[in-house]
Design a protein around this motif. Structure first.
Motif, PDB file in Angstrom:
ATOM      1  N   ASP A 148       0.646  -1.284  -0.477  1.00 41.18           N
ATOM      2  CA  ASP A 148      -0.293   0.012   0.194  1.00 41.18           C
ATOM      3  C   ASP A 148       1.218   1.103  -0.108  1.00 41.18           C
ATOM      4  N   HIS A 150       0.850   3.637   2.254  1.00 41.74           N
ATOM      5  CA  HIS A 150       1.031   3.693   3.029  1.00 41.74           C
ATOM      6  C   HIS A 150       1.672   3.193   3.738  1.00 41.74           C
ATOM      7  N   HIS A 453      -9.293   7.747  -0.474  1.00 41.81           N
ATOM      8  CA  HIS A 453      -9.890   6.100  -1.833  1.00 41.81           C
ATOM      9  C   HIS A 453     -11.454   7.333  -2.065  1.00 41.81           C
TER      10      HIS A 453
HETATM   11 ZN   LIG Z   1      -3.081   3.426   1.587  1.00 40.40          ZN
END
Ligand SMILES: [Zn+2]
Length: 494
Positions: A148, A150, A453
């Protein structure tokens, strides 16, 4: 010629040290289930997910794909040690078994989806621990990982992976695309003599909310990334913006680069882009107003709908999803054609199901998990529709994947509509709301509990988008980190 045997699978969790929501192995049931073996094909083939990309890319290259496990839970607290050990054991056992499938030794490669910010009890760097175990099972076979954006990339992860490819779009609509790249890299390593050399440039920095890749200033960072990938000898480059709420010593933004056979080149290139990012560290931070301040600022002129994102209560970051700050402001302002997606409140959902569509009930909505999430919003609510919460994402993110948020309801009090759900999720799209007769596109004010998102679906029809700061366990002005490596910007002025 026998085809290369490639094991693939996923253990993915974004862990918040500050979430009151516990995570266990069984938490996968609130997502896509604990998927094993051949069921990975049924669940993920053709979906815009990393594993969907592994399958697509692997079949394109003619690999013999050997499914292991898929375990993903909604972000929440750390996984208990015994649950974590059980997951890793099953992944590793299945990789070993996959290798022995025709009685012919080890697998030729492993394609793995990890989140990159997982913490388990006693294991601050759970992703590093997974990769260490996978490396032992895979021997010298290449292990290529999708993370990801993040992700908190650690030295241990880099040590045990041959390739790390991080999603480079936020919203993360490129999950399948990056998965196909992982398969492409696997094919080049196994067939073309490419020798991936992976280097990491960690930064003492937490990336702020300025990370939407379609917009400046983040867009320029991604352009730099692509420019780097065009250089001779460079295979892939990645930026990780980190996940600070994991609250672990290795938390921080980073750049990782894969070069062909030249580790020094990979390191030099990673260091160069990392320095460029760090020099602009103030650019990635933003200050965030409250819902009331945003409503004051935008007035009542449109263009509509105005999408207001409460990123603090994003279930996709481990929050409980029942904070009431934004909803209370909507109700107090008596907004018309306003909605909130979602409020996680099993009790209220059940009450709505008992009352049935068309009924009017006195309900206390939200604010039931912990006091930091705010008090419930009490009002007379009309139950517009109820459902079992089952729906199929229509994307772009997760498009084609089916899920359920459990007993759900569409309720309204005067002009303010709420979708109440039982299981936590962020509104990746409006498919569930529409299944309950609520069309965000026709609203004037659309409140979402999401950080970035939601943009993949809502931005194309939004008149404007604003991020707000409301009370939550993840309110950045309230979170007290205990375990971060220090110093780290912007907590420490570097
Ligand atoms: Zn993420």
């Amino acid at each position: 010629m026998a085809r290369e045997r490639i094991a693939f699978g996923c253990i993915a969790h974004e862990t918040s040290a500050f979430s009151p929501v516990p995570t266990t192995i069984a938490s996968a049931e609130e997502r896509f289930g604990y998927v094993r073996g051949e069921d990975l094909f049924t669940s993920f083939r053709g979906t815009n997910t990393p594993v969907g990309g592994f399958i697509d890319g692997g079949e394109h290259h003619g690999f013999e794909l050997l499914p292991t496990i898929y375990w993903e839970a909604h972000p929440g607290g750390p996984l208990p040690a015994a649950d974590f050990a059980a997951l890793v054991r099953e992944l590793v056992d299945r990789i070993a078994a996959a290798g022995a499938v025709h009685g012919v030794g080890a697998v030729h490669g492993v394609l793995l989806e990890l989140h990159g910010s997982m913490v388990a009890e006693g294991e601050d760097d759970a992703d590093g621990a997974i990769l260490r175990a996978v490396r032992r099972a895979a021997g010298a076979a290449p292990v290529i990982v999708q993370l990801d954006i993040h992700s908190n990339v650690s030295a241990e992860m880099v040590e045990h992976a041959d390739g790390i490819i991080v999603r480079e779009s936020y919203p993360e609509v490129d999950q399948a695309e990056r998965g196909r790249e992982c398969a492409d890299l696997m094919a080049r390593v196994l067939r073309d003599g490419v020798r991936p050399a992976l280097a990491l440039a960690p930064l003492p920095m937490i990336w702020g909310k300025n990370q939407i890749t379609a917009h400046p200033p983040m867009r320029e960072a991604i352009e730099r990334l692509h420019e780097l990938e065009e250089r001779p000898g460079i295979l892939y480059a990645s930026i990780s913006t980190c996940f600070p709420l994991a609250d672990a010593p290795h938390v921080g933004a980073s750049v990782s680069v894969i070069a062909d056979g030249d580790r020094a080149l990979a390191q030099r290139s990673a260091d160069e882009l990392a320095a460029w990012i760090f020099a602009r560290r103030a650019d990635w931070q933003t200050s965030v107003p409250t819902t009331a301040e945003v409503l004051d600022e935008i007035g009542s002129t449109g263009p509509y709908p105005i999408v207001i994102a409460d990123s603090n209560d994003n279930c996709g970051g481990g929050a409980p999803g029942d904070s009431t700050g934004m909803l209370r402001t909507f109700v107090e302002r008596a907004l018309d054609d306003a909605c909130v997606l979602y409020i996680v409140d099993p009790q209220a959902a059940l009450a709505c199901h008992r009352a049935g569509a068309g009924a009017t009930v006195r309900l206390a909505v939200g604010g039931k998990s912990v006091p930091a999430q705010g008090r419930p919003v009490e009002a007379e609510w009309q139950v517009v529709a109820v459902s079992d919460g089952a729906y199929t994402y229509d994307g772009p993110m997760n498009a084609g994947l089916s899920t359920t948020l459990g007993p759900s309801a569409h309720v309204r009090t005067s002009g303010v509509h709420v979708i109440i759900v039982t299981y936590r999720d962020q509104p990746f799209d409006s498919a569930l709301a529409r299944s309950l007769g609520l069309h965000p596109q026709r609203m004037r004010y659309v409140g979402v509990k999401s950080t970035g998102h939601f943009r993949a679906h809502f931005e194309p029809f939004a008149g404007a988008i604003r991020t707000v700061n409301e009370p939550s366990v993840h309110d950045p002005t309230q979170v007290r980190y205990r375990n971060l490596g220090r110093p780290v910007y912007p907590i420490d002025p570097l």
